[in-house]
Design an enzyme around this catalytic site. Structure first.
Site, PDB file in Angstrom:
ATOM      1  N   HIS A 350      16.653 -51.151 -95.585  1.00 13.42           N
ATOM      2  CA  HIS A 350      16.334 -50.500 -95.945  1.00 13.42           C
ATOM      3  C   HIS A 350      17.807 -50.477 -96.695  1.00 13.42           C
ATOM      4  CE1 HIS A 350      15.543 -46.359 -97.660  1.00 13.42           C
ATOM      5  NE2 HIS A 350      16.661 -45.518 -96.885  1.00 13.42           N
ATOM      6  N   GLU A 356      23.718 -42.340 -93.406  1.00  6.07           N
ATOM      7  CA  GLU A 356      22.855 -42.455 -92.126  1.00  6.07           C
ATOM      8  C   GLU A 356      23.859 -42.278 -90.603  1.00  6.07           C
ATOM      9  OE1 GLU A 356      19.536 -44.307 -92.460  1.00  6.07           O
ATOM     10  OE2 GLU A 356      19.033 -44.281 -94.834  1.00  6.07           O
TER      11      GLU A 356
END
Length: 454
Positions: A350, A356
């Protein structure tokens, strides 16, 4: 406590009785409710907020979490009825903030994948919650009221006669080791690992502990946390409003010296006063701290093939300036079943337009078992590639696709932000917890391409 007192110490907006936690603290249930709670019968004025003389000789004080003119559906405020108004204190003095910062202008910048080993518990005696806060990174500016910061805390001592409030924004606290006993102006909460709490901007609180404690904290500037919209999921699912608990009123009538520490524009200031700041005898409103047990999260997941996006694991979201894009989401990856056919079941490789940060409360994380440890963390910055390590890829690519229980004894989470987060010098160098070999976990991924075999 008399029956009358018990009836009054209720969520008067919807009639739900106060609930008791295992620690004996009482709470009112519901997210964003109009709550009302009083310790003494009739302490809440009837029919108005600010009478000429309040019952019991109390002072009326409003705490506003939004602008006075915010739309009714988003307006947040609480009326406090206290023994002394909070303005009664000596002048503020600036304090040493240590590694607790909101300044990300002159810190190192790197797009590389970052992973931290578990952060050390305090080596010194009497490190309380505020002294034990260390900032890992963030972006934005509390002065302009838009941004976020990620912190860890490690402490081994209670705050005693010290209180803290954050004038810059809201705090979402995620304990990883040790239970926090939190006293706020609205009441008391017990928050253990696998629970979270939110203490909003301006609310005074103190943290007591019974031993070494460690955890994570997300700070947001410019907005408050809300429940995510459910869309086609329907009326129920994810974090249900009834599972959020707000404390009932509790007051201290103590005339000893206390210190109130404020975080203001990224700096710490302290002011002495001759009484407890937790002297609120009654309150009503919709601006109050709350806790939530992550075991109550109702997981929604794919049951045929492929993955649903990880946004289906969002517990709370803090909306950003662009519709549909969060300033910060709080996302968890709880125990659940995986049943998809024809699917590589762990998280896929990803690259993301969001930052994140991941933490692990206990157990193992499915995509990096054994390497990612409780009490540590990882940061995958905007558009930096990431995903399962080589061992996870090999195992999941060849596993029989029977229904399996995923991460049955674990709880990991993610702070996901639309901001491009910078890591502090402490996080990258001083703490000496960066895993310099993190990048190696992908280097054994084999070349499997064969143009002659589909």
């Amino acid at each position: 406590m008399s029956l009358l007192d018990r009836k009054r110490r209720q969520n008067l907006s919807d009639g739900l009785p106060a609930k008791k936690s295992e620690g004996g603290y009482e709470y009112m249930s519901g997210f964003g409710n109009e709550f009302a709670s009083e310790c003494l019968p009739g302490a809440l004025p009837e029919g108005q907020n600010n009478p000429q003389r309040c019952p019991y000789g109390l002072y009326a004080e409003q705490l506003s979490g939004t602008a006075f003119t915010a739309p009714r559906e988003t307006n947040q405020r609480t009326w406090l009825y206290r023994i002394r108004p909070s303005v009664k204190h000596y002048p503020y003095q600036e304090e040493e903030a240590g590694h607790f910062t909101s300044d990300f202008k002159d810190v190192p910048v790197t797009p590389k994948q970052l992973r931290w080993k578990p952060f050390d518990l305090p080596a010194a005696d009497r490190v309380d919650f505020v002294k034990g806060i260390h900032t890992l990174g963030g972006a934005g500016d509390p002065c302009t009221r838009y941004g976020a910061a990620i912190h860890i805390y490690t402490c081994n001592s209670s705050m005693a006669n010290k209180a803290f409030y954050n004038a810059d924004g809201d705090l979402l606290i995620v304990p990883q080791l040790g239970t926090l006993f939190i006293t706020t102006e609205m009441g008391k909460m017990e928050v253990s690992p696998n629970e979270i709490c939110v203490i909003q901007q301006g609310i005074r609180f103190k943290v007591d502990v019974t031993g070494a404690s460690r955890g994570y904290m997300l700070e947001v500037w410019g907005n408050h946390f809300i429940l995510p919209n459910l869309g086609p999921i329907g009326a129920n699912g994810l974090a249900n409003p009834r599972d959020f608990l707000t404390p009932v009123s509790h007051y201290e009538d103590v005339e000893t010296e206390h210190v109130v520490v404020a975080k203001f524009q990224g700096k710490l200031f302290s002011a002495k006063q001759d009484h407890s700041p937790f002297d609120v005898v009654a309150w009503h409103g919709n601006y109050a701290p709350y806790k939530y047990n992550l075991k109550n999260f109702m997981v929604i997941n794919a049951t045929a093939f492929d993955h649903a996006d990880p946004s289906i694991f969002t517990v709370l979201t803090c909306p950003g300036q662009l519709e549909g894009t969060a300033l910060c989401d709080f996302v968890i990856f709880p125990p659940r079943w995986a049943v998809q056919d024809h699917t590589f079941r762990p998280p896929y490789y990803h690259r993301n337009c969001m930052s994140e940060f991941m933490g692990l409360i206990y157990g193992n994380y499915e995509a990096k078992e054994g390497e990612f440890q409780p009490g540590g963390g990882s940061l995958h910055s905007i558009m930096t590639p990431h995903g399962p390590d080589a061992n996870c890829f090999t195992g999941a690519s060849n596993a029989a696709l029977n229904p399996v229980r995923v991460a049955d004894n674990t709880q990991s989470f993610m702070f996901e932000s639309s901001l491009s987060l910078k890591s502090t010098t402490w996080a990258l160098k001083t703490c000496e917890k960066v895993d310099d070999d993190y990048w190696k976990c992908w280097q054994n991924l084999p070349k499997l391409f064969n143009p002659n075999q589909k």
